[in-house]
Design a protein around this motif. Sequence first.
Motif: not given
Length: 80
Positions: A13-17, A21-22, A49-52
Motif C-alpha cells: 500500500v502506497f500512502y501519499d502523505t 491518498f492510499k 510525498e507525491v502521487s497522482s
Amino acid sequence: MKKEIHPEYKQVVFYDTSSEFKFMTKSTMTSGETIEWEDGNTYPLIKVEVSSASHPFYTGKKLFVDTAGRVEKFNRRYKK
C-alpha cells in the motif's frame, strides 16, 4: 532465469502523505510499517510525498513545493 536472486514481488500500500491518498499495487519495495487494508488483510506501507492525487500535472492545481533549501545547497556546493 536464475533462482533466488530476484526480490519478492508482493502487494503493498502506497500512502501519499500530502493528500492522504492510499492505493494498493504490487511492488518489490519493503517497509517495516504495515497497514490494514479495506479487505481486512495487513500489507506493507510505503509513504510517498507525491502521487497522482497530489501532483500538479494530474490535479490541475498549482502546488508550491519548498525547494529553496535544495537550491541553496546546490549553489553552495557548486559555487566557484
